[in-house]
Motif scaffolding. Structure first.
Motif, PDB file in Angstrom:
ATOM      1  N   SER A 136      -9.774  40.423 -29.148  1.00  0.00           N
ATOM      2  CA  SER A 136      -8.864  39.975 -28.525  1.00  0.00           C
ATOM      3  C   SER A 136      -8.571  38.975 -29.938  1.00  0.00           C
ATOM      4  O   SER A 136      -9.273  38.276 -30.580  1.00  0.00           O
ATOM      5  N   SER A 137      -7.554  39.170 -29.649  1.00  0.00           N
ATOM      6  CA  SER A 137      -6.338  37.958 -30.412  1.00  0.00           C
ATOM      7  C   SER A 137      -6.652  37.023 -30.072  1.00  0.00           C
ATOM      8  O   SER A 137      -6.580  35.429 -30.784  1.00  0.00           O
ATOM      9  N   LEU A 138      -7.246  36.329 -29.159  1.00  0.00           N
ATOM     10  CA  LEU A 138      -6.971  34.898 -28.610  1.00  0.00           C
ATOM     11  C   LEU A 138      -8.950  34.173 -28.225  1.00  0.00           C
ATOM     12  O   LEU A 138      -8.766  33.344 -28.843  1.00  0.00           O
ATOM     13  N   SER A 139      -9.166  35.417 -29.202  1.00  0.00           N
ATOM     14  CA  SER A 139     -11.084  34.798 -29.477  1.00  0.00           C
ATOM     15  C   SER A 139     -11.520  33.514 -30.155  1.00  0.00           C
ATOM     16  O   SER A 139     -12.044  33.030 -29.881  1.00  0.00           O
ATOM     17  N   LYS A 140     -10.654  33.939 -31.176  1.00  0.00           N
ATOM     18  CA  LYS A 140     -10.628  32.403 -31.916  1.00  0.00           C
ATOM     19  C   LYS A 140     -10.139  31.210 -31.211  1.00  0.00           C
ATOM     20  O   LYS A 140     -10.719  30.883 -32.959  1.00  0.00           O
ATOM     21  N   PHE A 141     -10.127  31.670 -31.149  1.00  0.00           N
ATOM     22  CA  PHE A 141      -9.931  29.470 -30.295  1.00  0.00           C
ATOM     23  C   PHE A 141     -10.604  28.788 -29.479  1.00  0.00           C
ATOM     24  O   PHE A 141     -10.709  28.115 -28.486  1.00  0.00           O
ATOM     25  N   PHE A 142     -11.984  30.092 -29.149  1.00  0.00           N
ATOM     26  CA  PHE A 142     -12.804  30.076 -28.429  1.00  0.00           C
ATOM     27  C   PHE A 142     -13.962  29.926 -29.121  1.00  0.00           C
ATOM     28  O   PHE A 142     -14.206  30.963 -29.772  1.00  0.00           O
ATOM     29  N   TYR A 143     -14.762  29.140 -28.104  1.00  0.00           N
ATOM     30  CA  TYR A 143     -16.178  29.215 -29.319  1.00  0.00           C
ATOM     31  C   TYR A 143     -17.201  28.722 -27.994  1.00  0.00           C
ATOM     32  O   TYR A 143     -16.761  27.880 -27.429  1.00  0.00           O
ATOM     33  N   GLY A 144     -18.926  28.669 -28.249  1.00  0.00           N
ATOM     34  CA  GLY A 144     -19.430  27.879 -27.332  1.00  0.00           C
ATOM     35  C   GLY A 144     -19.913  26.773 -27.157  1.00  0.00           C
ATOM     36  O   GLY A 144     -19.636  26.114 -29.008  1.00  0.00           O
ATOM     37  N   CYS A 194     -19.552  25.703 -20.434  1.00  0.00           N
ATOM     38  CA  CYS A 194     -19.991  26.237 -22.022  1.00  0.00           C
ATOM     39  C   CYS A 194     -19.119  26.623 -22.602  1.00  0.00           C
ATOM     40  O   CYS A 194     -19.684  26.874 -24.436  1.00  0.00           O
ATOM     41  N   ILE A 195     -17.729  27.183 -22.449  1.00  0.00           N
ATOM     42  CA  ILE A 195     -17.061  27.923 -23.787  1.00  0.00           C
ATOM     43  C   ILE A 195     -15.623  26.731 -23.722  1.00  0.00           C
ATOM     44  O   ILE A 195     -15.332  25.615 -22.998  1.00  0.00           O
ATOM     45  N   CYS A 196     -15.616  25.778 -24.845  1.00  0.00           N
ATOM     46  CA  CYS A 196     -14.379  24.927 -25.360  1.00  0.00           C
ATOM     47  C   CYS A 196     -13.571  25.792 -26.243  1.00  0.00           C
ATOM     48  O   CYS A 196     -13.279  26.352 -26.554  1.00  0.00           O
ATOM     49  N   GLU A 197     -12.386  24.991 -26.082  1.00  0.00           N
ATOM     50  CA  GLU A 197     -11.034  25.178 -26.956  1.00  0.00           C
ATOM     51  C   GLU A 197     -10.800  24.756 -27.666  1.00  0.00           C
ATOM     52  O   GLU A 197     -10.612  23.578 -28.345  1.00  0.00           O
ATOM     53  N   ASN A 198     -10.617  25.464 -29.033  1.00  0.00           N
ATOM     54  CA  ASN A 198      -9.771  24.864 -30.499  1.00  0.00           C
ATOM     55  C   ASN A 198      -8.296  24.651 -29.927  1.00  0.00           C
ATOM     56  O   ASN A 198      -7.265  24.971 -30.575  1.00  0.00           O
ATOM     57  N   SER A 199      -7.814  23.287 -29.248  1.00  0.00           N
ATOM     58  CA  SER A 199      -6.418  23.623 -29.280  1.00  0.00           C
ATOM     59  C   SER A 199      -5.800  22.712 -30.453  1.00  0.00           C
ATOM     60  O   SER A 199      -4.685  23.259 -30.630  1.00  0.00           O
ATOM     61  N   VAL A 244      -4.257  53.258 -15.520  1.00  0.00           N
ATOM     62  CA  VAL A 244      -5.614  52.217 -15.064  1.00  0.00           C
ATOM     63  C   VAL A 244      -5.347  51.060 -16.344  1.00  0.00           C
ATOM     64  O   VAL A 244      -5.926  50.244 -16.161  1.00  0.00           O
ATOM     65  N   ARG A 245      -4.413  50.995 -17.128  1.00  0.00           N
ATOM     66  CA  ARG A 245      -4.345  50.024 -17.665  1.00  0.00           C
ATOM     67  C   ARG A 245      -4.173  48.896 -17.005  1.00  0.00           C
ATOM     68  O   ARG A 245      -4.081  47.743 -17.525  1.00  0.00           O
ATOM     69  N   THR A 246      -2.450  49.216 -16.264  1.00  0.00           N
ATOM     70  CA  THR A 246      -2.430  48.528 -15.376  1.00  0.00           C
ATOM     71  C   THR A 246      -3.160  47.632 -14.715  1.00  0.00           C
ATOM     72  O   THR A 246      -3.139  46.706 -14.434  1.00  0.00           O
ATOM     73  N   HIS A 247      -4.497  48.239 -14.473  1.00  0.00           N
ATOM     74  CA  HIS A 247      -5.389  47.889 -13.100  1.00  0.00           C
ATOM     75  C   HIS A 247      -6.636  46.891 -14.107  1.00  0.00           C
ATOM     76  O   HIS A 247      -7.305  46.327 -13.163  1.00  0.00           O
ATOM     77  N   GLN A 248      -6.594  46.855 -15.092  1.00  0.00           N
ATOM     78  CA  GLN A 248      -7.746  46.702 -15.926  1.00  0.00           C
ATOM     79  C   GLN A 248      -7.265  45.561 -16.681  1.00  0.00           C
ATOM     80  O   GLN A 248      -8.559  44.732 -17.310  1.00  0.00           O
ATOM     81  N   LYS A 249      -5.976  45.033 -16.241  1.00  0.00           N
ATOM     82  CA  LYS A 249      -5.607  43.636 -16.843  1.00  0.00           C
ATOM     83  C   LYS A 249      -6.632  42.447 -16.160  1.00  0.00           C
ATOM     84  O   LYS A 249      -6.206  42.988 -14.992  1.00  0.00           O
ATOM     85  N   GLY A 250      -7.328  41.764 -17.126  1.00  0.00           N
ATOM     86  CA  GLY A 250      -7.811  40.811 -16.015  1.00  0.00           C
ATOM     87  C   GLY A 250      -9.640  41.466 -16.225  1.00  0.00           C
ATOM     88  O   GLY A 250     -10.109  40.340 -15.802  1.00  0.00           O
ATOM     89  N   PHE A 251      -9.987  42.578 -16.534  1.00  0.00           N
ATOM     90  CA  PHE A 251     -10.879  43.194 -16.168  1.00  0.00           C
ATOM     91  C   PHE A 251     -11.623  43.332 -18.167  1.00  0.00           C
ATOM     92  O   PHE A 251     -12.781  44.261 -17.991  1.00  0.00           O
ATOM     93  N   MET A 252     -10.551  42.960 -19.219  1.00  0.00           N
ATOM     94  CA  MET A 252     -11.203  43.307 -20.812  1.00  0.00           C
ATOM     95  C   MET A 252     -12.069  42.686 -21.339  1.00  0.00           C
ATOM     96  O   MET A 252     -12.071  42.208 -22.537  1.00  0.00           O
ATOM     97  N   GLY A 253     -12.780  41.299 -20.819  1.00  0.00           N
ATOM     98  CA  GLY A 253     -13.358  40.500 -21.210  1.00  0.00           C
ATOM     99  C   GLY A 253     -12.376  39.300 -22.514  1.00  0.00           C
ATOM    100  O   GLY A 253     -12.556  38.680 -23.368  1.00  0.00           O
ATOM    101  N   GLU A 254     -10.980  38.884 -21.895  1.00  0.00           N
ATOM    102  CA  GLU A 254     -10.647  38.349 -22.462  1.00  0.00           C
ATOM    103  C   GLU A 254     -10.777  36.756 -21.970  1.00  0.00           C
ATOM    104  O   GLU A 254     -11.262  36.390 -20.877  1.00  0.00           O
ATOM    105  N   PRO A 255     -10.498  36.102 -22.627  1.00  0.00           N
ATOM    106  CA  PRO A 255     -10.840  34.473 -22.373  1.00  0.00           C
ATOM    107  C   PRO A 255      -9.478  34.279 -21.686  1.00  0.00           C
ATOM    108  O   PRO A 255      -8.406  33.831 -21.439  1.00  0.00           O
TER     109      PRO A 255
END
Length: 587
Positions: free
Chosen positions: A99-107, A502-507, A474-485
């Motif tokens: 995910s391109s957004l994962s870098k903005f979130f951390y435990g 326990c998930i914080c965002e680096n704003s 398939v791709r349409t219906h899998q949006k929201g089920f792919m492990g994105e933040p």
């Protein structure tokens, strides 16, 4: 004259036969040469994915096509439209591996300053014992919640006992699965933990056994257990899984995360073997998928779903279902429409191909005995030939120390699934929940859950559409089920599966990102929170299963727990129970 004519004809035939023979030979040689030089079939880069084959047309008694034969041929010709490409195809520009957004979130699970230290919080002469239930991951939920329960009760926790009698029949104790010294030392500031009850006058201290209802809140623990602790000094809570409320205050939720993601560490033999498995997968490919297939006979029998095996399947799974008298009847079609049926191995493979994973991708499959064996697995292996398991990438001697212990074997699969680039779960049992939450906490690694409710109709009608149309849906219906933040709303689902506290965002880093990333982030956030389907206009959150209903067998205890909630005299629970349904089916 007639005799002369006859001799002349015979002479002509004598010359014609060699000429005809020569011409025939030349024609045959030309045909053979043309066949050799002809290009291969135009779809040699595709895998025509259907089980039925078009047979030679059958003629009726009058020498013409019968109506049934015509319909069958038309049906088979329709199936040829659905041809699965070997390559992954288009994935709409999305990175299928991360995910391109994962870098903005951390435990983030550190306690606040107001969270008192263990020496201040713990009262003397209060000892809490826990008897866990089920397989490895179900027990892991119990261990995690046991620490929090001890904190709520101001008690010293005795290292939990692992379930050795349920379906899994694993004789392992806590110290053979988890690093007990690390567990005690890491949590020493939060809860006082000891390895066994202290002795009194040279004898083991006695304890009182009881049980609390499912989802017991902190006030429930104080009301029910504290009076017994004060009187008996030591209490053992039995069948301890999901016995703590899902929603707690922030510090208690963060304590859950410290236990689950930091304190519970496997023993060195398990860790070393698990890391070897991961390394061997990495040697085969830069990226790999781990699939928790969960297609065992018992699982399928309990689901009450129809998997296309006809009367033979109905008879075999029906025999398994008879083990449990309380198992209510199911409506297979209704269950599948509601998304309560796991996908078949073939359907999992088709979903992954539609999402963009090609046949060159390496897959590690964590699974027990698959119903139907190799015949059931064949379509998945045809789609993904690079198919591996712990048994295929190790020598028998390497696995032998673990093979007699189901929890240790499950721990090896847990490590590989946790370290994979993409984790795919085909159910919502305890392992799936635990791994989904852990992967969110440690960087939002790609985790794919099939949107079974929406995929059902697509799989059902796939022979009537082109591959491109199928993959797009398939791709349409899998949006929201792919492990994105932000994919799942905070507080929704089991906390172990969605540890949002326990998930914080680096704003700041997010704000500094370039404009294109900001635009993508905004779109992804909207998709994560609303996820409107192009086809139906429904939001993805509407597609979210009710996780409390999806843990197979968990609700079998509902009535019994309701009865327990009315107990006020804290008497010992002696009610007989059905065989461990949830223990064998939800891990």
């Amino acid at each position: 004259m007639a005799m002369y004519q006859r001799r002349r004809n015979q002479n002509n035939l004598r010359y014609l036969i060699p000429i005809i023979s020569t011409i025939s030979t030349v024609l045959l040689l030309l045909l053979a040469l043309l066949s050799f030089l002809a290009p291969p079939p135009p779809d040699n880069d595709q895998f025509s994915h259907h089980h039925d084959h078009i047979h030679s047309p059958l003629l009726d008694n009058n020498g013409v096509f019968g109506v049934n034969q015509k319909l069958e041929i038309e049906k088979q010709q329709q199936k040829q439209v659905f041809r699965v490409p070997i390559h992954g195809g288009s994935s709409s520009g999305q990175d299928i591996w991360s995910s391109s957004l994962s870098k903005f979130f951390y435990g983030c699970s550190n306690s606040s300053q107001k969270f008192a230290k263990a020496e201040v919080n713990t009262m003397s002469n209060r000892y809490l014992m826990i008897a866990t239930s089920g397989g490895l991951n179900q027990q892991r939920t119990g261990i995690t919640d046991a620490v929090v329960a001890a904190r709520i009760l101001n008690a010293t926790l005795v290292v939990p006992k692992l379930d050795q009698k349920s379906f899994w029949k694993d004789s392992s104790n806590f110290t053979e699965i988890f690093d007990v010294d690390w567990f005690i030392s890491f949590l020493s500031k939060d809860v006082k933990i000891i390895k066994q009850l202290p002795e009194r006058r040279g004898k083991a201290m006695s304890f009182y056994t009881m049980r609390v209802p499912r989802k017991c809140t902190p006030s429930c623990y104080v009301k029910r257990v504290v009076p017994v602790l004060v009187k008996k000094k030591a209490v053992q809570l039995t069948k301890f899984d999901y016995r703590l409320a899902n929603k707690l205050d922030t510090d208690l939720q963060k304590l859950r995360c410290r236990v689950n993601y930091h304190a519970l560490r496997f023993t060195k033999p398990i860790l070393n073997m698990g890391r070897q498995l991961v390394q061997r997968m990495r040697m085969r490919s830069k990226h790999f998928i781990a699939l928790h297939l969960r297609f065992e006979p018992d699982m399928l029998a309990f689901s009450g779903c129809d998997y296309g095996g006809g009367e033979k399947e109905k008879k075999e799974l029906g025999a398994i279902r008879k083990r449990w008298k309380t198992l209510h009847s199911h409506n297979p079609d209704k269950n599948r429409r509601q998304g309560k049926c796991p996908l078949t191995p073939e359907e999992v493979g088709l979903m992954l191909r539609a999402l963009g994973f090609g046949s060159d991708v390496h897959i590690y499959v964590a699974s027990g005995e698959v119903y139907g064996g190799e015949e059931t697995l064949a379509p998945l292996k045809a789609l993904f030939p690079n198919y591996h398991s712990k048994e295929t990438i190790t020598r028998k001697a390497e696995l032998s120390p673990f093979m007699s212990f189901s929890s240790r074997m499950a721990a090896l699969d847990f490590i590989v699934c946790d370290e994979s680039d993409v984790f795919v779960t085909n159910n919502n049992g305890n392992m799936a929940r635990m791994l989904a939450g852990r992967r969110r906490y440690f960087g939002h690694k790609r985790t794919i859950r099939p949107n079974a409710k929406k995929l059902y109709s697509i799989f059902l009608n796939r022979v009537n559409m082109t591959w491109e149309a199928f993959a797009s849906k398939v791709r349409t219906h899998q949006k929201g089920f792919m492990g994105e933040p932000n994919e799942v709303r905070p507080g929704r689902g089991e906390f172990h599966e969605n540890p949002s506290t326990c998930i914080c965002e680096n704003s700041e880093d997010k704000a500094k990102d370039d404009s294109s990333s900001q635009s993508h982030s905004k779109v992804s956030s909207i998709i994560g929170k609303e996820n409107y389907s192009k086809d139906s206009g429904e939001s993805a959150e509407d597609d979210e299963p009710d996780w409390t209903d999806m843990d197979y067998g968990e609700n079998q205890d509902a009535l019994q727990d309701k009865e327990l909630s009315n107990i006020t005299d804290y008497t010992l629970v002696k009610a007989e129970e059905q065989p461990e349904l949830e223990d064998m089916l939800s891990d």
